[in-house]
Scaffold this motif. Structure first.
Motif, PDB file in Angstrom:
ATOM      1  N   PHE A  96      -6.383 -16.912  -8.073  1.00 52.88           N
ATOM      2  CA  PHE A  96      -5.274 -15.964  -8.133  1.00 52.88           C
ATOM      3  C   PHE A  96      -5.627 -14.736  -8.962  1.00 52.88           C
ATOM      4  N   ASP A  97      -6.803 -14.734  -9.596  1.00 47.73           N
ATOM      5  CA  ASP A  97      -7.209 -13.608 -10.435  1.00 47.73           C
ATOM      6  C   ASP A  97      -7.595 -12.420  -9.551  1.00 47.73           C
ATOM      7  N   ASP A  98      -7.035 -11.274  -9.846  1.00 52.14           N
ATOM      8  CA  ASP A  98      -7.342 -10.068  -9.096  1.00 52.14           C
ATOM      9  C   ASP A  98      -8.387  -9.273  -9.869  1.00 52.14           C
ATOM     10  N   MET A  99      -9.657  -9.531  -9.576  1.00 56.08           N
ATOM     11  CA  MET A  99     -10.739  -8.878 -10.309  1.00 56.08           C
ATOM     12  C   MET A  99     -11.172  -7.618  -9.564  1.00 56.08           C
ATOM     13  N   ARG A 100     -10.967  -6.482 -10.221  1.00 56.31           N
ATOM     14  CA  ARG A 100     -11.342  -5.207  -9.622  1.00 56.31           C
ATOM     15  C   ARG A 100     -12.073  -4.358 -10.637  1.00 56.31           C
ATOM     16  N   LEU A 101     -13.029  -3.586 -10.154  1.00 58.43           N
ATOM     17  CA  LEU A 101     -13.763  -2.685 -11.030  1.00 58.43           C
ATOM     18  C   LEU A 101     -12.871  -1.497 -11.405  1.00 58.43           C
ATOM     19  N   GLY A 102     -12.875  -1.175 -12.708  1.00 58.65           N
ATOM     20  CA  GLY A 102     -12.098  -0.043 -13.188  1.00 58.65           C
ATOM     21  C   GLY A 102     -12.997   1.094 -13.642  1.00 58.65           C
ATOM     22  N   SER A 103     -12.405   2.101 -14.227  1.00 58.02           N
ATOM     23  CA  SER A 103     -13.166   3.272 -14.664  1.00 58.02           C
ATOM     24  C   SER A 103     -14.175   2.912 -15.756  1.00 58.02           C
ATOM     25  N   GLU A 104     -13.787   2.011 -16.666  1.00 56.48           N
ATOM     26  CA  GLU A 104     -14.713   1.600 -17.730  1.00 56.48           C
ATOM     27  C   GLU A 104     -15.908   0.853 -17.156  1.00 56.48           C
ATOM     28  N   ASP A 105     -15.674   0.066 -16.102  1.00 60.26           N
ATOM     29  CA  ASP A 105     -16.776  -0.647 -15.443  1.00 60.26           C
ATOM     30  C   ASP A 105     -17.776   0.336 -14.833  1.00 60.26           C
ATOM     31  N   TYR A 106     -17.273   1.360 -14.172  1.00 58.28           N
ATOM     32  CA  TYR A 106     -18.170   2.335 -13.549  1.00 58.28           C
ATOM     33  C   TYR A 106     -18.951   3.125 -14.601  1.00 58.28           C
ATOM     34  N   ARG A 107     -18.307   3.418 -15.722  1.00 60.37           N
ATOM     35  CA  ARG A 107     -19.025   4.132 -16.790  1.00 60.37           C
ATOM     36  C   ARG A 107     -20.129   3.258 -17.372  1.00 60.37           C
ATOM     37  N   PHE A 108     -19.826   1.978 -17.551  1.00 62.60           N
ATOM     38  CA  PHE A 108     -20.841   1.066 -18.080  1.00 62.60           C
ATOM     39  C   PHE A 108     -21.993   0.920 -17.091  1.00 62.60           C
ATOM     40  N   LEU A 109     -21.674   0.816 -15.807  1.00 63.23           N
ATOM     41  CA  LEU A 109     -22.715   0.729 -14.776  1.00 63.23           C
ATOM     42  C   LEU A 109     -23.580   1.981 -14.762  1.00 63.23           C
ATOM     43  N   ALA A 110     -22.959   3.133 -14.960  1.00 63.57           N
ATOM     44  CA  ALA A 110     -23.693   4.401 -14.926  1.00 63.57           C
ATOM     45  C   ALA A 110     -24.727   4.486 -16.039  1.00 63.57           C
ATOM     46  N   VAL A 111     -24.526   3.731 -17.115  1.00 66.21           N
ATOM     47  CA  VAL A 111     -25.480   3.712 -18.226  1.00 66.21           C
ATOM     48  C   VAL A 111     -26.458   2.555 -18.086  1.00 66.21           C
ATOM     49  N   PHE A 112     -25.945   1.379 -17.743  1.00 67.38           N
ATOM     50  CA  PHE A 112     -26.764   0.163 -17.788  1.00 67.38           C
ATOM     51  C   PHE A 112     -27.733   0.068 -16.609  1.00 67.38           C
ATOM     52  N   VAL A 113     -27.304   0.456 -15.412  1.00 66.05           N
ATOM     53  CA  VAL A 113     -28.176   0.336 -14.234  1.00 66.05           C
ATOM     54  C   VAL A 113     -29.402   1.254 -14.345  1.00 66.05           C
ATOM     55  N   PRO A 114     -29.242   2.545 -14.704  1.00 63.24           N
ATOM     56  CA  PRO A 114     -30.451   3.373 -14.911  1.00 63.24           C
ATOM     57  C   PRO A 114     -31.355   2.827 -16.004  1.00 63.24           C
ATOM     58  N   PHE A 115     -30.745   2.253 -17.060  1.00 66.55           N
ATOM     59  CA  PHE A 115     -31.566   1.659 -18.114  1.00 66.55           C
ATOM     60  C   PHE A 115     -32.408   0.508 -17.567  1.00 66.55           C
ATOM     61  N   LEU A 116     -31.806  -0.337 -16.731  1.00 66.59           N
ATOM     62  CA  LEU A 116     -32.549  -1.449 -16.132  1.00 66.59           C
ATOM     63  C   LEU A 116     -33.669  -0.933 -15.228  1.00 66.59           C
ATOM     64  N   CYS A 117     -33.388   0.126 -14.487  1.00 63.43           N
ATOM     65  CA  CYS A 117     -34.420   0.702 -13.610  1.00 63.43           C
ATOM     66  C   CYS A 117     -35.588   1.242 -14.432  1.00 63.43           C
ATOM     67  N   ILE A 118     -35.285   1.930 -15.528  1.00 65.88           N
ATOM     68  CA  ILE A 118     -36.340   2.461 -16.403  1.00 65.88           C
ATOM     69  C   ILE A 118     -37.123   1.320 -17.034  1.00 65.88           C
ATOM     70  N   LEU A 119     -36.399   0.283 -17.488  1.00 62.13           N
ATOM     71  CA  LEU A 119     -37.047  -0.869 -18.121  1.00 62.13           C
ATOM     72  C   LEU A 119     -38.015  -1.542 -17.157  1.00 62.13           C
ATOM     73  N   THR A 120     -37.611  -1.660 -15.904  1.00 60.00           N
ATOM     74  CA  THR A 120     -38.470  -2.276 -14.897  1.00 60.00           C
ATOM     75  C   THR A 120     -39.635  -1.372 -14.547  1.00 60.00           C
ATOM     76  N   GLY A 121     -39.356  -0.059 -14.419  1.00 63.72           N
ATOM     77  CA  GLY A 121     -40.389   0.881 -14.028  1.00 63.72           C
ATOM     78  C   GLY A 121     -41.494   1.035 -15.078  1.00 63.72           C
ATOM     79  N   LEU A 122     -41.163   0.841 -16.358  1.00 58.19           N
ATOM     80  CA  LEU A 122     -42.160   0.971 -17.415  1.00 58.19           C
ATOM     81  C   LEU A 122     -43.277  -0.047 -17.291  1.00 58.19           C
ATOM     82  N   ASN A 123     -43.023  -1.163 -16.613  1.00 53.60           N
ATOM     83  CA  ASN A 123     -44.067  -2.183 -16.423  1.00 53.60           C
ATOM     84  C   ASN A 123     -45.175  -1.716 -15.492  1.00 53.60           C
ATOM     85  N   PHE A 124     -44.898  -0.695 -14.698  1.00 52.10           N
ATOM     86  CA  PHE A 124     -45.878  -0.240 -13.714  1.00 52.10           C
ATOM     87  C   PHE A 124     -46.643   0.995 -14.177  1.00 52.10           C
ATOM     88  N   LEU A 125     -46.356   1.454 -15.404  1.00 51.73           N
ATOM     89  CA  LEU A 125     -47.071   2.616 -15.924  1.00 51.73           C
ATOM     90  C   LEU A 125     -48.423   2.216 -16.506  1.00 51.73           C
TER      91      LEU A 125
END
Length: 260
Positions: free
Chosen positions: A231-260
């Motif tokens: 019955f829980d209505d789980m939806r992404l809100g504005s704070e979720d999108y802001r957190f994703l906008a910071v965390f996802v690029p960080f994960l991409c950079i973290l992964t990409g540094l292994n190939f340098l």
């Protein structure tokens, strides 16, 4: 307020890390589970010291952002370190490579030391991130989040029942121990003590089995058919999108540094 946040305020004792309410608590639980899983994979699969150090700093920042209780968090991290300490000590002496130093005739290699250090950094980064992102979710909310992510129902039910009734079994054990102490039982290193402890464990298992049967009968009387309805209505809100906008690029950079 979303219903999944209301659940976390009425959770039973011991099912989540004690902490003050923070920004992390307002994020969607499904997103937190997915992000910590990606972070764990990016960290564990890395063999770059700079990447691992950055991951540890990120885990620490997440812990600060989640406002984790410092003493409780330190106790959990130290408990993990005590579990790993023998592995970390033995790796330099069991991993072949260039000799770094000799102790009691045993050669310790630099490769083994660096391998042990990598394992230590990975463990601290992942544990801190787990405590911050998942450890602050109540078991009920986590179970619903996993169900929304299409995790098999049996695994979700097993987790929910285990967390819920570990507390009940713990209380039953304490009652039986108090009953033994009321009869002047004292722990000693003799056969009577070992026999009494065996009886205690046996009775605890019997009581747990009987309780599980009563619980199952009560649930069937209430229409339980092996499925929990969400019955829980789980939806992404504005704070979720802001957190994703910071965390996802960080994960991409973290992964990409292994190939340098």
């Amino acid at each position: 307020m979303p219903q999944f946040l209301e659940h976390s305020g009425t959770s039973w004792k011991g099912q989540k890390v004690k902490h003050d309410q923070s920004l992390i608590d307002r994020l969607d639980p499904r997103m937190r589970v997915i992000l910590v899983t990606l972070f764990a994979f990016a960290t564990v699969l890395s063999y770059n010291f700079f990447v691992l150090t950055t991951a540890v700093i990120a885990g620490f920042m997440l812990a600060v952002l989640a406002q984790l209780n410092v003493k409780r968090t330190l106790r959990r991290v130290i408990a993990m370190d005590m579990f790993m300490i023998f592995l970390i000590i033995l790796l330099p002496f069991t991993t072949p490579g260039e000799t770094w130093f000799t102790l009691f005739g045993l050669s310790a290699s630099k490769e083994g030391f660096f391998h042990a250090l990598m394992i230590l950094l990975k463990a601290h980064a992942v544990v801190l991130a787990l405590l911050a992102l998942v450890g602050t979710i109540s078991a009920t909310t986590l179970g619903h989040a996993l169900a929304h992510l299409r995790v098999p129902d049996k695994l979700v039910h097993l987790m929910l029942f285990t967390v819920r009734y570990l507390e009940v079994i713990g209380q039953e054990y304490k009652r039986m121990r108090r009953a033994m102490q009321a009869r002047a039982f004292v722990l000693r290193t003799d056969m009577h003590t070992w026999r009494s402890i065996g009886y205690l464990i046996g009775m605890l298992l019997v009581h747990s089995l009987e309780r599980s049967e009563r619980i199952m009968d009560a649930m069937k009387c209430r229409g339980y058919k092996g499925q929990f309805y969400l019955f829980d209505d789980m939806r992404l809100g504005s704070e979720d999108y802001r957190f994703l906008a910071v965390f996802v690029p960080f994960l991409c950079i973290l992964t990409g540094l292994n190939f340098l």
